[in-house]
Design a protein around this motif. Structure first.
Motif, PDB file in Angstrom:
ATOM      1  N   LEU A   1     -40.324  -3.409 -55.511  1.00  0.00           N
ATOM      2  CA  LEU A   1     -39.119  -2.659 -55.840  1.00  0.00           C
ATOM      3  C   LEU A   1     -39.495  -1.223 -56.149  1.00  0.00           C
ATOM      4  O   LEU A   1     -40.564  -0.960 -56.714  1.00  0.00           O
ATOM      5  N   TYR A   2     -38.596  -0.322 -55.796  1.00  0.00           N
ATOM      6  CA  TYR A   2     -38.836   1.089 -56.085  1.00  0.00           C
ATOM      7  C   TYR A   2     -37.511   1.754 -56.459  1.00  0.00           C
ATOM      8  O   TYR A   2     -36.521   1.593 -55.758  1.00  0.00           O
ATOM      9  N   SER A   3     -37.497   2.435 -57.587  1.00  0.00           N
ATOM     10  CA  SER A   3     -36.366   3.306 -57.903  1.00  0.00           C
ATOM     11  C   SER A   3     -36.894   4.474 -58.735  1.00  0.00           C
ATOM     12  O   SER A   3     -38.080   4.498 -59.084  1.00  0.00           O
ATOM     13  N   GLY A   4     -36.059   5.426 -59.049  1.00  0.00           N
ATOM     14  CA  GLY A   4     -36.586   6.605 -59.726  1.00  0.00           C
ATOM     15  C   GLY A   4     -35.536   7.404 -60.456  1.00  0.00           C
ATOM     16  O   GLY A   4     -34.351   7.075 -60.453  1.00  0.00           O
ATOM     17  N   ARG A   5     -36.037   8.470 -61.054  1.00  0.00           N
ATOM     18  CA  ARG A   5     -35.166   9.350 -61.839  1.00  0.00           C
ATOM     19  C   ARG A   5     -35.715  10.771 -61.777  1.00  0.00           C
ATOM     20  O   ARG A   5     -36.914  10.981 -61.983  1.00  0.00           O
ATOM     21  N   GLY A   6     -34.823  11.698 -61.474  1.00  0.00           N
ATOM     22  CA  GLY A   6     -35.191  13.114 -61.495  1.00  0.00           C
ATOM     23  C   GLY A   6     -34.748  13.705 -62.814  1.00  0.00           C
ATOM     24  O   GLY A   6     -33.584  14.040 -62.984  1.00  0.00           O
ATOM     25  N   PRO A   7     -35.650  13.808 -63.794  1.00  0.00           N
ATOM     26  CA  PRO A   7     -35.230  14.181 -65.140  1.00  0.00           C
ATOM     27  C   PRO A   7     -34.700  15.609 -65.227  1.00  0.00           C
ATOM     28  O   PRO A   7     -35.280  16.530 -64.666  1.00  0.00           O
TER      29      PRO A   7
ATOM     30  N   ILE B   1     -41.716   2.812 -60.407  1.00  0.00           N
ATOM     31  CA  ILE B   1     -40.726   3.757 -60.913  1.00  0.00           C
ATOM     32  C   ILE B   1     -41.272   5.162 -60.664  1.00  0.00           C
ATOM     33  O   ILE B   1     -42.408   5.459 -61.053  1.00  0.00           O
ATOM     34  N   GLN B   2     -40.480   6.013 -60.030  1.00  0.00           N
ATOM     35  CA  GLN B   2     -40.926   7.390 -59.858  1.00  0.00           C
ATOM     36  C   GLN B   2     -40.147   8.309 -60.798  1.00  0.00           C
ATOM     37  O   GLN B   2     -38.920   8.279 -60.834  1.00  0.00           O
ATOM     38  N   ILE B   3     -40.895   9.095 -61.561  1.00  0.00           N
ATOM     39  CA  ILE B   3     -40.278  10.124 -62.405  1.00  0.00           C
ATOM     40  C   ILE B   3     -40.595  11.461 -61.735  1.00  0.00           C
ATOM     41  O   ILE B   3     -41.743  11.907 -61.729  1.00  0.00           O
TER      42      ILE B   3
ATOM     43  N   ASP C   1     -40.692  17.267 -61.101  1.00  0.00           N
ATOM     44  CA  ASP C   1     -40.682  18.522 -60.344  1.00  0.00           C
ATOM     45  C   ASP C   1     -39.300  18.805 -59.726  1.00  0.00           C
ATOM     46  O   ASP C   1     -38.868  19.950 -59.623  1.00  0.00           O
ATOM     47  N   GLU C   2     -38.610  17.719 -59.367  1.00  0.00           N
ATOM     48  CA  GLU C   2     -37.413  17.835 -58.519  1.00  0.00           C
ATOM     49  C   GLU C   2     -36.325  18.756 -59.073  1.00  0.00           C
ATOM     50  O   GLU C   2     -35.847  19.654 -58.377  1.00  0.00           O
ATOM     51  N   LYS C   3     -35.919  18.547 -60.325  1.00  0.00           N
ATOM     52  CA  LYS C   3     -34.786  19.314 -60.846  1.00  0.00           C
ATOM     53  C   LYS C   3     -35.189  20.729 -61.268  1.00  0.00           C
ATOM     54  O   LYS C   3     -34.339  21.589 -61.451  1.00  0.00           O
ATOM     55  N   SER C   4     -36.493  20.925 -61.398  1.00  0.00           N
ATOM     56  CA  SER C   4     -36.972  22.276 -61.605  1.00  0.00           C
ATOM     57  C   SER C   4     -36.704  23.088 -60.335  1.00  0.00           C
ATOM     58  O   SER C   4     -36.227  24.228 -60.394  1.00  0.00           O
TER      59      SER C   4
ATOM     60  N   LEU D   1     -42.347  13.753 -51.287  1.00  0.00           N
ATOM     61  CA  LEU D   1     -42.787  13.091 -52.525  1.00  0.00           C
ATOM     62  C   LEU D   1     -41.914  11.886 -52.863  1.00  0.00           C
ATOM     63  O   LEU D   1     -42.397  10.888 -53.391  1.00  0.00           O
ATOM     64  N   GLN D   2     -40.629  11.977 -52.555  1.00  0.00           N
ATOM     65  CA  GLN D   2     -39.760  10.822 -52.837  1.00  0.00           C
ATOM     66  C   GLN D   2     -40.001   9.686 -51.831  1.00  0.00           C
ATOM     67  O   GLN D   2     -39.719   8.528 -52.124  1.00  0.00           O
ATOM     68  N   SER D   3     -40.541  10.017 -50.671  1.00  0.00           N
ATOM     69  CA  SER D   3     -40.887   8.989 -49.676  1.00  0.00           C
ATOM     70  C   SER D   3     -42.160   8.242 -50.039  1.00  0.00           C
ATOM     71  O   SER D   3     -42.302   7.059 -49.719  1.00  0.00           O
TER      72      SER D   3
ATOM     73  N   ASP E   1     -25.887   8.243 -52.901  1.00  0.00           N
ATOM     74  CA  ASP E   1     -26.205   9.670 -52.713  1.00  0.00           C
ATOM     75  C   ASP E   1     -27.670   9.891 -52.348  1.00  0.00           C
ATOM     76  O   ASP E   1     -28.025  10.921 -51.787  1.00  0.00           O
ATOM     77  N   GLN E   2     -28.542   8.917 -52.673  1.00  0.00           N
ATOM     78  CA  GLN E   2     -29.972   9.071 -52.386  1.00  0.00           C
ATOM     79  C   GLN E   2     -30.339   8.632 -50.964  1.00  0.00           C
ATOM     80  O   GLN E   2     -31.473   8.808 -50.522  1.00  0.00           O
ATOM     81  N   ASP E   3     -29.376   8.040 -50.261  1.00  0.00           N
ATOM     82  CA  ASP E   3     -29.684   7.514 -48.927  1.00  0.00           C
ATOM     83  C   ASP E   3     -30.268   8.552 -47.966  1.00  0.00           C
ATOM     84  O   ASP E   3     -31.162   8.217 -47.190  1.00  0.00           O
TER      85      ASP E   3
HETATM   86  N1  TRP Z   1     -33.951  11.925 -56.588  1.00  0.00           N
HETATM   87  C1  TRP Z   1     -33.674  11.031 -57.680  1.00  0.00           C
HETATM   88  C2  TRP Z   1     -32.831  11.745 -58.754  1.00  0.00           C
HETATM   89  O1  TRP Z   1     -32.360  12.822 -58.538  1.00  0.00           O
HETATM   90  C3  TRP Z   1     -34.934  10.513 -58.312  1.00  0.00           C
HETATM   91  C4  TRP Z   1     -35.651   9.493 -57.485  1.00  0.00           C
HETATM   92  C5  TRP Z   1     -36.950   9.570 -57.053  1.00  0.00           C
HETATM   93  C6  TRP Z   1     -35.124   8.284 -56.994  1.00  0.00           C
HETATM   94  N2  TRP Z   1     -37.276   8.470 -56.329  1.00  0.00           N
HETATM   95  C7  TRP Z   1     -36.188   7.654 -56.283  1.00  0.00           C
HETATM   96  C8  TRP Z   1     -33.883   7.644 -57.109  1.00  0.00           C
HETATM   97  C9  TRP Z   1     -35.996   6.419 -55.684  1.00  0.00           C
HETATM   98  C10 TRP Z   1     -33.709   6.420 -56.509  1.00  0.00           C
HETATM   99  C11 TRP Z   1     -34.759   5.814 -55.788  1.00  0.00           C
HETATM  100  O2  TRP Z   1     -32.609  11.229 -59.825  1.00  0.00           O
END
Ligand code: TRP
Length: 389
Positions: free
Chosen positions: A78-84, A112-114, A117-120, A199-201, A224-226
């Motif tokens: 499983l993979y999901s993430g958050r752009g803080p 889990i990817q944090i 860098d993204e929102k900067s 990086l998100q890939s 929205d992340q698709d």
């Molecule tokens: N881009 C996502 C965000 O803005 C963060 C993120 C990174 C993400 N990798 C992901 C979200 C994988 C869902 C799945 O929060």
């Protein structure tokens, strides 16, 4: 997206009133059908969570491939993430809660990817700030309750050395016209963001890359992340990796009746933060937008409209896990038996209880969090000071 659409959804912009079925068609994803869900339930030997049965997750790409692999006894992850960029809202946890369900019932590793860098790059926030929020958000995410032996965190600015070789391979296959079209980049877009999708890939491929064999990936995320993962899927086979599968959710509606529980450019009152103290939670729920009528008399007579109600959305996604109770709330709302003030008063202790439990779990994961982060390997020293000769 064709200009005639009255809404727009990219990872960096959600605008207008979203027609989710239309969006699914535009993105070219599959509908999450009852047949597919039933098969998932059978493989999991567990009842499906409300997130899957109530239409909150409604779309997918190649979920069938994951189920086939699992049925054959092959692992997937499983993979999901958050752009803080700030504190988490209750709705941000949704994807991680679904991951927890998959991990528990189908025994998968979790990545889990944090992306600190993204929102900067996307919003021009100071990097120290996004990194600091990254650590705060990570505690909230881990507090959801993952299997400690099978949970890994890629924290971009910390883990970059470990993932960079793969990011280079990925980035080589994506050109500027791909990302410009997909994300709607402008000449003023930071060059960091142009590279960022690589990086998100990377986490989609990382487990296959280190294991030297294909490991399938399932990504629960907002629809929205698709666009990111469309690119990932396009380049996967060329790199010798399997295409990641996805399950997509709709956006959680905000408390003010806005299209998403987001405070970006909007009022603070629109979202319930995990860190909101009890009086703030009470105020936000009291002021939340509902589908109620102008007067009590009218509501008793005509009933209310849950479809546009932010309070009903909270029951639906999280706070009425029991299907019978949820059906009753919905029925009483529509019939006029339940008034909005009473409904809010019923919800409030559930939310307060959840936030209290969450805060406790968050403290418990504090000492563990550091060790989940994938560290950049020191690597061979081939140049620079201190190298002999
Ligand atoms: N881009 C996502 C965000 O803005 C963060 C993120 C990174 C993400 N990798 C992901 C979200 C994988 C869902 C799945 O929060």
């Amino acid at each position: 997206m064709p200009p005639e659409e009255s809404f727009r959804v990219t990872p960096y912009e959600v605008r207008g009133r979203i027609d989710y079925e239309r969006l699914r068609e535009l993105f070219g994803t599959q509908s999450l059908t009852p047949e597919l869900l039933e098969r998932l339930g059978q493989l999991a030997h567990a009842p499906l969570p409300p997130l899957l049965t109530r239409g909150i997750y409604y779309s997918h790409r190649d979920l069938g491939a994951i189920l086939d692999a699992h049925a054959r006894g092959e692992p997937f992850f499983l993979y999901s993430g958050r752009g803080p960029s700030g504190p988490l809202h209750t709705s941000h946890l949704m994807h991680f809660e679904l991951c927890r369900w998959f991990q528990k019932h189908l025994g998968a590793e979790m990545y889990i990817q944090i992306t600190d860098d993204e929102k900067s790059w996307a919003r021009g926030l100071p990097r120290e700030e996004t990194t600091r929020w990254g650590y705060e958000n990570l505690l909230d995410i881990l507090a959801v309750g993952f299997d400690r032996a099978r949970t890994h965190v890629i924290f971009d600015t910390r883990s970059i050395g470990a993932i960079y070789p793969l990011a280079v391979d990925v980035a080589r296959r994506i050109n500027f016209s791909n990302v410009k079209a997909v994300f709607g980049f402008k000449p003023s877009t930071s060059i960091g963001l142009i590279f960022y999708t690589a990086l998100q890939s990377v986490p989609c491929f990382y487990p296959s890359w280190i294991a030297h064999r294909p490991v399938l990936c399932l990504i629960p995320c907002g629809i929205d992340q698709d666009p990111h993962f469309r690119l990932t899927r396009d380049i996967a086979e060329g790199l010798g990796f399997p295409k990641p599968s996805l399950v997509h959710s709709q956006m959680a509606p905000g408390l003010q009746g806005d299209r998403a529980m987001s405070t970006t450019g909007g009022p603070e009152e629109n979202a319930l933060y995990l860190s909101d103290p009890p009086p703030v939670v009470e105020r936000k729920i009291r002021n939340a937008f509902t589908g109620g009528r102008a007067t009590i008399e009218e509501q008793r007579r005509l009933g209310a409209n849950p479809d546009i109600c932010s309070i009903w959305a909270l029951w639906r996604t999280k706070f009425a896990p029991d299907d019978r109770e949820f059906a009753q709330i919905t029925q009483d709302c529509r019939s006029g038996a339940l008034l909005c003030g009473d409904c809010k008063a019923n919800l409030l202790p559930r939310v307060q209880g959840f936030l209290k439990d969450h805060a406790r779990e968050r403290e418990k994961v504090r000492s563990w969090a550091e060790s989940t982060i994938l560290e950049s390997p020191p690597g061979p020293r081939t140049s620079g000071t201190g190298t002999p000769g």
